[in-house]
Design a protein around this motif. Sequence first.
Motif, PDB file in Angstrom:
ATOM      1  N   VAL A   1       4.696  -2.124 -13.677  1.00 33.04           N
ATOM      2  CA  VAL A   1       4.828  -2.343 -12.232  1.00 33.04           C
ATOM      3  C   VAL A   1       3.570  -1.844 -11.533  1.00 33.04           C
ATOM      4  CG1 VAL A   1       6.101  -1.721 -10.157  1.00 33.04           C
ATOM      5  CG2 VAL A   1       7.334  -2.180 -12.281  1.00 33.04           C
ATOM      6  N   GLY A   2       3.065  -0.727 -12.018  1.00 33.66           N
ATOM      7  CA  GLY A   2       1.836  -0.161 -11.463  1.00 33.66           C
ATOM      8  C   GLY A   2       0.650  -1.077 -11.649  1.00 33.66           C
ATOM      9  N   VAL A   3       0.603  -1.765 -12.773  1.00 39.95           N
ATOM     10  CA  VAL A   3      -0.497  -2.703 -13.032  1.00 39.95           C
ATOM     11  C   VAL A   3      -0.503  -3.815 -11.978  1.00 39.95           C
ATOM     12  CG1 VAL A   3      -1.446  -4.397 -14.626  1.00 39.95           C
ATOM     13  CG2 VAL A   3      -0.558  -2.243 -15.506  1.00 39.95           C
ATOM     14  N   ALA A   4       0.679  -4.362 -11.696  1.00 38.22           N
ATOM     15  CA  ALA A   4       0.788  -5.430 -10.693  1.00 38.22           C
ATOM     16  C   ALA A   4       0.360  -4.928  -9.314  1.00 38.22           C
ATOM     17  CB  ALA A   4       2.219  -5.950 -10.641  1.00 38.22           C
ATOM     18  N   LEU A   5       0.825  -3.728  -8.957  1.00 39.73           N
ATOM     19  CA  LEU A   5       0.448  -3.154  -7.662  1.00 39.73           C
ATOM     20  C   LEU A   5      -1.033  -2.845  -7.605  1.00 39.73           C
ATOM     21  CD1 LEU A   5       3.458  -0.760  -6.948  1.00 39.73           C
ATOM     22  CD2 LEU A   5       2.832  -2.802  -5.653  1.00 39.73           C
TER      23      LEU A   5
ATOM     24  N   ASP B   1      -6.080   2.930 -13.667  1.00 35.14           N
ATOM     25  CA  ASP B   1      -5.673   3.977 -14.599  1.00 35.14           C
ATOM     26  C   ASP B   1      -4.538   4.830 -14.029  1.00 35.14           C
ATOM     27  OD1 ASP B   1      -6.329   5.459 -17.174  1.00 35.14           O
ATOM     28  OD2 ASP B   1      -6.532   7.086 -15.720  1.00 35.14           O
ATOM     29  N   VAL B   2      -4.651   5.199 -12.767  1.00 34.67           N
ATOM     30  CA  VAL B   2      -3.602   6.011 -12.124  1.00 34.67           C
ATOM     31  C   VAL B   2      -2.298   5.230 -12.060  1.00 34.67           C
ATOM     32  CG1 VAL B   2      -2.842   7.079  -9.968  1.00 34.67           C
ATOM     33  CG2 VAL B   2      -5.188   7.423 -10.767  1.00 34.67           C
ATOM     34  N   CYS B   3      -2.372   3.954 -11.670  1.00 38.27           N
ATOM     35  CA  CYS B   3      -1.164   3.137 -11.516  1.00 38.27           C
ATOM     36  C   CYS B   3      -0.440   2.912 -12.847  1.00 38.27           C
ATOM     37  CB  CYS B   3      -1.507   1.803 -10.874  1.00 38.27           C
ATOM     38  SG  CYS B   3      -1.871   1.909  -9.110  1.00 38.27           S
ATOM     39  N   ILE B   4      -1.190   2.578 -13.884  1.00 38.90           N
ATOM     40  CA  ILE B   4      -0.533   2.308 -15.163  1.00 38.90           C
ATOM     41  C   ILE B   4       0.008   3.590 -15.783  1.00 38.90           C
ATOM     42  CG2 ILE B   4      -2.575   2.541 -16.669  1.00 38.90           C
ATOM     43  CD1 ILE B   4      -1.492   0.062 -18.190  1.00 38.90           C
ATOM     44  N   THR B   5      -0.636   4.726 -15.507  1.00 36.66           N
ATOM     45  CA  THR B   5      -0.169   6.004 -16.041  1.00 36.66           C
ATOM     46  C   THR B   5       1.115   6.456 -15.372  1.00 36.66           C
ATOM     47  OG1 THR B   5      -2.447   6.670 -16.549  1.00 36.66           O
ATOM     48  CG2 THR B   5      -0.788   8.417 -16.458  1.00 36.66           C
ATOM     49  N   THR B   6       1.204   6.246 -14.066  1.00 38.13           N
ATOM     50  CA  THR B   6       2.360   6.755 -13.313  1.00 38.13           C
ATOM     51  C   THR B   6       3.489   5.742 -13.138  1.00 38.13           C
ATOM     52  OG1 THR B   6       1.267   6.136 -11.226  1.00 38.13           O
ATOM     53  CG2 THR B   6       0.967   8.405 -12.011  1.00 38.13           C
TER      54      THR B   6
ATOM     55  N   VAL C   1       3.171   6.400  -7.189  1.00 38.72           N
ATOM     56  CA  VAL C   1       2.324   7.441  -7.782  1.00 38.72           C
ATOM     57  C   VAL C   1       2.945   8.817  -7.566  1.00 38.72           C
ATOM     58  CG1 VAL C   1       0.079   8.596  -7.645  1.00 38.72           C
ATOM     59  CG2 VAL C   1       0.196   6.098  -7.602  1.00 38.72           C
ATOM     60  N   ALA C   2       3.441   9.066  -6.343  1.00 37.66           N
ATOM     61  CA  ALA C   2       4.030  10.371  -6.023  1.00 37.66           C
ATOM     62  C   ALA C   2       5.243  10.673  -6.893  1.00 37.66           C
ATOM     63  CB  ALA C   2       4.430  10.420  -4.544  1.00 37.66           C
ATOM     64  N   ILE C   3       6.068   9.660  -7.162  1.00 39.77           N
ATOM     65  CA  ILE C   3       7.254   9.840  -8.007  1.00 39.77           C
ATOM     66  C   ILE C   3       6.859   9.916  -9.479  1.00 39.77           C
ATOM     67  CG2 ILE C   3       9.404   8.759  -8.793  1.00 39.77           C
ATOM     68  CD1 ILE C   3       9.681   7.558  -5.989  1.00 39.77           C
ATOM     69  N   GLY C   4       5.865   9.092  -9.848  1.00 39.46           N
ATOM     70  CA  GLY C   4       5.454   9.012 -11.250  1.00 39.46           C
ATOM     71  C   GLY C   4       4.801  10.268 -11.789  1.00 39.46           C
TER      72      GLY C   4
ATOM     73  N   LEU D   1       0.832  -1.205   0.000  1.00 36.31           N
ATOM     74  CA  LEU D   1       0.000   0.000   0.000  1.00 36.31           C
ATOM     75  C   LEU D   1       0.865   1.253   0.000  1.00 36.31           C
ATOM     76  CD1 LEU D   1      -2.960   1.061   0.256  1.00 36.31           C
ATOM     77  CD2 LEU D   1      -2.603   1.078   2.734  1.00 36.31           C
ATOM     78  N   ILE D   2       1.930   1.222   0.810  1.00 36.47           N
ATOM     79  CA  ILE D   2       2.864   2.350   0.856  1.00 36.47           C
ATOM     80  C   ILE D   2       3.605   2.474  -0.473  1.00 36.47           C
ATOM     81  CG2 ILE D   2       4.956   3.234   1.968  1.00 36.47           C
ATOM     82  CD1 ILE D   2       3.958   1.843   4.559  1.00 36.47           C
ATOM     83  N   ALA D   3       4.013   1.334  -1.052  1.00 38.26           N
ATOM     84  CA  ALA D   3       4.732   1.339  -2.333  1.00 38.26           C
ATOM     85  C   ALA D   3       3.883   1.933  -3.448  1.00 38.26           C
ATOM     86  CB  ALA D   3       5.154  -0.089  -2.698  1.00 38.26           C
TER      87      ALA D   3
END
Length: 494
Positions: free
Chosen positions: A329-333, A320-325, A208-211, A201-203
């Motif tokens: 890796v975002g998709v898996a998370l 959408d947010v995860c894959i964009t940023t 997102v914050a870095i992306g 959850l933290i990751a």
Amino acid sequence: MISFILCLAILICGYFTYGKFVDNIFAPDDRDTPAVAINDGVDYVVMPQWKLFLVELLNIAGLGPIFGAMQGALWGPIVFLWITFGTIFAGGVHDYMSGMLSERHQGVSIAEVTGTYLGHTMKNIMRVFSVVLLIMVGTVFAVGPAGLIVKLIDPSKSGNGGVFSATTTWLAIILIYYFIATFLSIDKIIGKIYPIFGICLIAMAVGVAIGLPLHGYKIPEVWANLHNMHPAGTPIWSFMFITVACGAISGFHSTQAPLMARCLKSERQGHFVFYGAMVAEGIIALVWAAAGCSLYEVTNGLNTGLQAILKDGQSAAIYDVCITTMGHVGVALAMLGVIACPITSGDTAFRSARLTIADWAKIEQGSAKNRLKLCIPVLGVGAILGFGNTLGVLSYTVIWRYFSWTNQTLAMIVLWSGAMYLAKEKKNFWVCAIPATFMSAVSITYFMMAPECLGAFAALKYNTSVAYPVGIIAAILFFALFWKAKSHADQIAA
């Protein structure tokens, strides 16, 4: 992006300053905690501080600080202010007090704690209120993930489709897991897998914050958008405060805090475990609110793009947010997050329901037989509601529609309990009384004009000219009642 960084810095500083100020007022000491004094090997189990923090974070979080924050972003960057200051002065205080008051009273459920300080009638109301809320949360966090798993594995099989549909099959599997997690010792399953999901959850939030800046997205400034950006024109007060919920303050947290209050080795861990977990949740919410404000199209000063993606459902928005940023890796998370996070709130919801009933009926829970007596009916009701939804007999939205208001009303009651405790102890009760008064105004105002409450009547729907004065008057009345009770307690003490 300056306002985002400032809010992030304020949240971190708030933990070390105001959080410590509240901790000093409560004054933790070296007395034996329930985990040490009772230690039944099931619910009262000493756990390491780092694990307590991660389990508490996941207990109170789930998808709350993600989806609630993105929904709150519909009103624009002004939501940053509520997440930041709501977390520090309301949510953090609420979570800390609910955890520490439970710890001071042998780890009992929040309903028993409120009864101690607000009277026997309130205790009975809170008992029923808490059990209904917890079973409702547990049910929704079983039905939702079941549908999401089917959608991710094979979208063609999603939907209801009868008794033997894929969704009902996965719902049965999740409910079986819930039964096991509710029945077994807290350190057997929850204590082992929660820290892993807490780190995920933290990751997600860090990614997102870095992306966002890495992919060229600009986080809008609060001072440049001090207006209502909600496409539907929904009033900021009190709808934004209710919608964000877990990202700033949530009554559901008070039902979860006693789980960890039964596992503290020392009272001095409370600041990090309870207040710290709420600040961490506030930071996660701030990141996701920033994503909601940054990634989507704004039309004529309104967040129309964000509204469109949210209409596709919470899983679609998170994906959408995860894959964009973060890309693949975002998709898996995202897949892990939208499935694991709600499940890890659902199982502790049912566990809290078991313990609330146990405290109510004074049924000792060290015995496996006694736990079965409560696990079976609690999970049975959840199964009836869950399968009723998947078979089309009950509506998911009907089960969930009243959660927002009841959640914040519970937070209000817990804060008044904390204020009464501090007043009786001759300590600075204002740290609880001020947010309690504020949340009283929020809760009553929302109840007066929300469509699912009195706003069902056309004359009251979104009628701020009626709701605002009533909310303020009610908050003043609640404070007056508190002051009268405090004065009476002072006279008795004298």
